[in-house]
Design a protein around this motif. Structure first.
Motif, mmCIF file in Angstrom:
data_model
loop_
_atom_site.group_PDB
_atom_site.id
_atom_site.type_symbol
_atom_site.label_atom_id
_atom_site.label_comp_id
_atom_site.label_asym_id
_atom_site.label_seq_id
_atom_site.Cartn_x
_atom_site.Cartn_y
_atom_site.Cartn_z
ATOM 1 N N VAL A 162 0.859 -1.091 -0.023
ATOM 2 C CA VAL A 162 -0.045 0.148 0.023
ATOM 3 C C VAL A 162 0.839 1.297 -0.200
ATOM 4 C CG1 VAL A 162 -0.224 0.067 2.365
ATOM 5 C CG2 VAL A 162 -2.025 1.090 1.117
ATOM 6 N N GLN A 163 0.382 2.324 -0.542
ATOM 7 C CA GLN A 163 1.043 3.621 -0.565
ATOM 8 C C GLN A 163 1.081 4.168 0.870
ATOM 9 O OE1 GLN A 163 -0.352 5.969 -3.962
ATOM 10 N NE2 GLN A 163 1.504 4.904 -5.242
ATOM 11 N N ALA A 164 1.925 5.267 1.166
ATOM 12 C CA ALA A 164 1.750 5.811 2.503
ATOM 13 C C ALA A 164 0.679 6.602 2.516
ATOM 14 C CB ALA A 164 3.055 6.841 2.468
ATOM 15 N N GLY A 165 -0.037 6.464 3.680
ATOM 16 C CA GLY A 165 -1.332 7.437 3.808
ATOM 17 C C GLY A 165 -2.341 6.538 3.543
ATOM 18 N N GLY A 166 -2.202 5.286 2.850
ATOM 19 C CA GLY A 166 -3.065 4.065 2.789
ATOM 20 C C GLY A 166 -3.642 3.438 3.984
ATOM 21 N N SER A 167 -4.526 2.462 3.698
ATOM 22 C CA SER A 167 -5.058 1.571 4.839
ATOM 23 C C SER A 167 -5.054 0.141 4.624
ATOM 24 C CB SER A 167 -6.540 1.911 5.149
ATOM 25 O OG SER A 167 -6.772 3.438 5.574
ATOM 26 N N SER A 173 -3.583 5.541 7.750
ATOM 27 C CA SER A 173 -2.481 6.578 7.458
ATOM 28 C C SER A 173 -1.271 6.041 8.022
ATOM 29 C CB SER A 173 -2.568 7.649 8.771
ATOM 30 O OG SER A 173 -3.761 8.194 8.786
ATOM 31 N N LEU A 174 -1.154 4.961 6.872
ATOM 32 C CA LEU A 174 0.042 4.020 6.817
ATOM 33 C C LEU A 174 1.434 4.634 6.677
ATOM 34 C CD1 LEU A 174 -1.291 0.761 5.947
ATOM 35 C CD2 LEU A 174 -0.156 0.777 8.129
ATOM 36 N N LYS A 175 2.583 4.581 7.300
ATOM 37 C CA LYS A 175 3.700 5.076 7.082
ATOM 38 C C LYS A 175 4.776 4.059 6.522
ATOM 39 C CE LYS A 175 2.959 8.369 10.790
ATOM 40 N NZ LYS A 175 3.492 8.775 12.241
ATOM 41 N N PRO A 176 5.726 4.553 5.878
ATOM 42 C CA PRO A 176 6.704 3.168 5.260
ATOM 43 C C PRO A 176 7.371 2.734 6.559
ATOM 44 C CG PRO A 176 7.129 5.316 4.050
ATOM 45 C CD PRO A 176 5.928 5.763 5.136
ATOM 46 N N THR A 206 1.717 -11.895 8.346
ATOM 47 C CA THR A 206 1.236 -11.582 6.979
ATOM 48 C C THR A 206 2.236 -10.285 6.771
ATOM 49 O OG1 THR A 206 -0.383 -10.651 5.753
ATOM 50 C CG2 THR A 206 -0.438 -10.074 8.005
ATOM 51 N N GLN A 207 2.693 -10.068 5.450
ATOM 52 C CA GLN A 207 3.734 -8.996 5.233
ATOM 53 C C GLN A 207 2.842 -7.830 4.813
ATOM 54 O OE1 GLN A 207 7.152 -8.954 5.070
ATOM 55 N NE2 GLN A 207 6.760 -6.946 4.598
ATOM 56 N N VAL A 208 3.198 -6.685 5.506
ATOM 57 C CA VAL A 208 2.733 -5.419 5.170
ATOM 58 C C VAL A 208 3.855 -4.607 4.671
ATOM 59 C CG1 VAL A 208 1.878 -3.372 6.066
ATOM 60 C CG2 VAL A 208 0.947 -5.503 6.898
ATOM 61 N N THR A 209 3.771 -3.886 3.528
ATOM 62 C CA THR A 209 4.620 -3.407 2.730
ATOM 63 C C THR A 209 4.054 -1.763 2.394
ATOM 64 O OG1 THR A 209 5.786 -5.128 1.879
ATOM 65 C CG2 THR A 209 6.510 -2.894 0.888
#
Length: 121
Positions: A11-16, A84-87, A115-118
């Motif tokens: 997911v891109q930064a800021g995504g959920s 609000s995901l961040k790198p 589970t991998q979150v990127t």
């Protein structure tokens, strides 16, 4: 006893993303559940926890206000809503079940495979 974490992805930064943790083989409503993560080259980090009944969530400072943990005992499932995901949230995320409502991994007896979150910048 099996725990299965799912829902990770890119997911891109800021995504959920919404992670799920499904239980089998134990009395789900008797277990407190914790979420942890481990980034490459780092130790396992506490993220969130929720008590047996779902009335008492708890969060690490690094995710407070962005992540929400919830559970549905009728479906043997715990969710982790991540906004609000961040790198720096990039990691393998694990759910764990145990008898203590704790932020320490040693108090959780059962663990899922992760589970991998990127999160891309």
């Amino acid at each position: 006893v099996q725990l299965q974490a799912s829902g990770g992805g890119l997911v891109q930064a800021g995504g959920s993303l919404r992670l799920s943790c499904e239980h089998s083989g134990l009395t789900f409503s008797n277990s407190n559940v914790g979420w942890f993560r481990q980034a490459p080259g780092k130790g396992r980090e506490f993220i969130a926890r929720i008590d047996r009944g779902g009335a008492r969530p708890g969060y690490a400072d690094s995710v407070s206000g962005r992540f929400t943990v919830s559970r549905d005992n009728t479906k043997n499932t715990v969710h982790l809503q991540m906004n609000s995901l961040k790198p720096e949230d990039t990691a393998v995320y694990y759910c764990a079940a145990g008898s203590s409502w704790s932020e320490y991994s040693r108090y959780y007896k059962y663990w899922g495979q992760g589970t991998q979150v990127t999160v891309s910048s």
